[in-house]
Design a protein around this motif. Structure first.
Motif, PDB file in Angstrom:
ATOM      1  N   TYR A   2      86.671  46.771  27.453  1.00  0.00           N
ATOM      2  CA  TYR A   2      87.454  45.622  27.892  1.00  0.00           C
ATOM      3  C   TYR A   2      87.944  45.815  29.332  1.00  0.00           C
ATOM      4  N   ASN A   3      88.377  44.704  29.928  1.00  0.00           N
ATOM      5  CA  ASN A   3      88.969  44.835  31.248  1.00  0.00           C
ATOM      6  C   ASN A   3      90.333  45.544  31.133  1.00  0.00           C
ATOM      7  N   GLN A   4      90.869  45.919  32.273  1.00  0.00           N
ATOM      8  CA  GLN A   4      92.082  46.737  32.268  1.00  0.00           C
ATOM      9  C   GLN A   4      93.255  46.021  31.601  1.00  0.00           C
ATOM     10  N   SER A   5      93.345  44.718  31.774  1.00  0.00           N
ATOM     11  CA  SER A   5      94.429  43.958  31.171  1.00  0.00           C
ATOM     12  C   SER A   5      94.360  44.029  29.649  1.00  0.00           C
ATOM     13  N   LYS A   6      93.150  43.854  29.089  1.00  0.00           N
ATOM     14  CA  LYS A   6      92.974  43.915  27.634  1.00  0.00           C
ATOM     15  C   LYS A   6      93.225  45.330  27.120  1.00  0.00           C
ATOM     16  N   MET A 179      94.230  38.813  20.781  1.00  0.00           N
ATOM     17  CA  MET A 179      93.757  38.998  22.155  1.00  0.00           C
ATOM     18  C   MET A 179      92.234  39.081  22.282  1.00  0.00           C
ATOM     19  N   LEU A 180      91.537  39.290  21.161  1.00  0.00           N
ATOM     20  CA  LEU A 180      90.079  39.431  21.225  1.00  0.00           C
ATOM     21  C   LEU A 180      89.346  38.334  20.463  1.00  0.00           C
ATOM     22  N   VAL A 181      90.063  37.286  20.134  1.00  0.00           N
ATOM     23  CA  VAL A 181      89.440  36.167  19.414  1.00  0.00           C
ATOM     24  C   VAL A 181      88.448  35.449  20.333  1.00  0.00           C
ATOM     25  N   ASN A 182      87.268  35.129  19.779  1.00  0.00           N
ATOM     26  CA  ASN A 182      86.269  34.332  20.490  1.00  0.00           C
ATOM     27  C   ASN A 182      85.780  33.235  19.557  1.00  0.00           C
ATOM     28  N   ASP A 193      73.158  41.725  18.914  1.00  0.00           N
ATOM     29  CA  ASP A 193      72.304  40.675  19.437  1.00  0.00           C
ATOM     30  C   ASP A 193      72.695  40.364  20.886  1.00  0.00           C
ATOM     31  N   SER A 194      71.701  40.224  21.747  1.00  0.00           N
ATOM     32  CA  SER A 194      71.978  40.039  23.175  1.00  0.00           C
ATOM     33  C   SER A 194      72.809  38.792  23.468  1.00  0.00           C
ATOM     34  N   GLU A 199      80.842  40.435  23.245  1.00  0.00           N
ATOM     35  CA  GLU A 199      81.682  39.238  23.265  1.00  0.00           C
ATOM     36  C   GLU A 199      81.978  38.718  21.855  1.00  0.00           C
ATOM     37  N   THR A 200      81.802  39.541  20.855  1.00  0.00           N
ATOM     38  CA  THR A 200      82.020  39.094  19.479  1.00  0.00           C
ATOM     39  C   THR A 200      83.476  38.701  19.234  1.00  0.00           C
ATOM     40  N   ASP A 201      83.645  37.824  18.275  1.00  0.00           N
ATOM     41  CA  ASP A 201      84.982  37.485  17.786  1.00  0.00           C
ATOM     42  C   ASP A 201      85.538  38.720  17.084  1.00  0.00           C
ATOM     43  N   ARG A 202      86.720  39.153  17.475  1.00  0.00           N
ATOM     44  CA  ARG A 202      87.290  40.387  16.920  1.00  0.00           C
ATOM     45  C   ARG A 202      88.739  40.170  16.500  1.00  0.00           C
ATOM     46  N   PHE A 203      89.126  40.869  15.464  1.00  0.00           N
ATOM     47  CA  PHE A 203      90.514  40.823  15.000  1.00  0.00           C
ATOM     48  C   PHE A 203      91.179  42.169  15.256  1.00  0.00           C
ATOM     49  N   ALA A 204      92.486  42.155  15.377  1.00  0.00           N
ATOM     50  CA  ALA A 204      93.272  43.376  15.554  1.00  0.00           C
ATOM     51  C   ALA A 204      94.432  43.345  14.563  1.00  0.00           C
TER      52      ALA A 204
END
Length: 210
Positions: A2-6, A179-182, A193-194, A199-204
């Motif tokens: 992730y980027n530094q902010s994430k 913060m990682l929802v897509n 998969d390319s 960029e997958t939808d992710r939960f925390a």
């Protein structure tokens, strides 16, 4: 990665602070181990835990973490390995256990080959965390109602299934991170998969040991 902010947001979400003891389970290339090492400082400790179930991989996961631990300024990192459910035998009581994109693997043949189950591992985590400690899980999202059925095929898991299993071990859900929802991820493709990789939808989820 992730980027530094994430990254910073996830570290705050995990409640990793100076002086914390953190267990980073299946650390991969060690990105999170390095971030946690910086965050906990010289008074903290990071166990980079490589499950024996994956230690035989060609990229030598344990060797990579031992090399990381020998880097200048990484005196607070220790690379350890054991069967997954024997994790408490090679670590000390921890404030945070971090599981990044790995929980679904608890429901795959590779990880279960030595007899480990999600229930066994969750109990081991409960044993190893200090009272008030946090069990933090970030993973790829599967459709609601699919349970663990996509774990092997798509490397995804239904968040509700994770919550049910972890709470069964005695944990209490403390926070859910969005913060990682897509919302553009249809949950139909394997995470490699390319069209969706990285960029997958992710939960925390952050669970508390009472």
């Amino acid at each position: 990665m992730y980027n530094q902010s994430k990254q910073s947001e996830l570290i705050r979400f995990a409640r990793v602070v100076a002086g914390s003891t953190v267990i980073d389970v299946y650390p991969g290339a060690g990105d999170w181990t390095r971030l946690f090492s910086d965050a906990v400082g010289p008074e903290g400790r990071v166990y980079s835990f490589v499950p024996a179930e994956v230690a035989h991989f060609k990229n030598d996961p344990l060797g990579l973490m031992r090399t990381l631990a020998s880097e200048p300024g990484r005196e607070n990192v220790e690379a350890v390995s054991a069967d997954l459910v024997a994790m408490p035998e090679v670590t000390q009581p921890a404030d945070v256990l971090w599981l990044h994109l790995f929980y679904h693997d608890l429901h795959t043949a590779l990880i279960q080959a030595k007899g480990a189950t999600a229930a066994d591992f969750n109990r081991a985590v409960y044993e190893r965390l200090k009272p008030g400690g946090f069990y933090v899980i970030v993973d790829h999202t599967a459709d609601i109602g699919t349970g663990t059925s996509a774990a092997q095929s798509l490397h995804r898991i239904d968040p509700a299934s994770v919550r049910k299993e972890v709470e069964a071990a005695g944990f209490v859900l403390d926070a859910v991170g969005a913060m990682l929802v897509n919302k553009d991820d249809p949950h139909l493709m394997k995470v490699f998969d390319s069209s969706i990789k990285g960029e997958t939808d992710r939960f925390a989820y952050r669970f508390l040991k009472p």
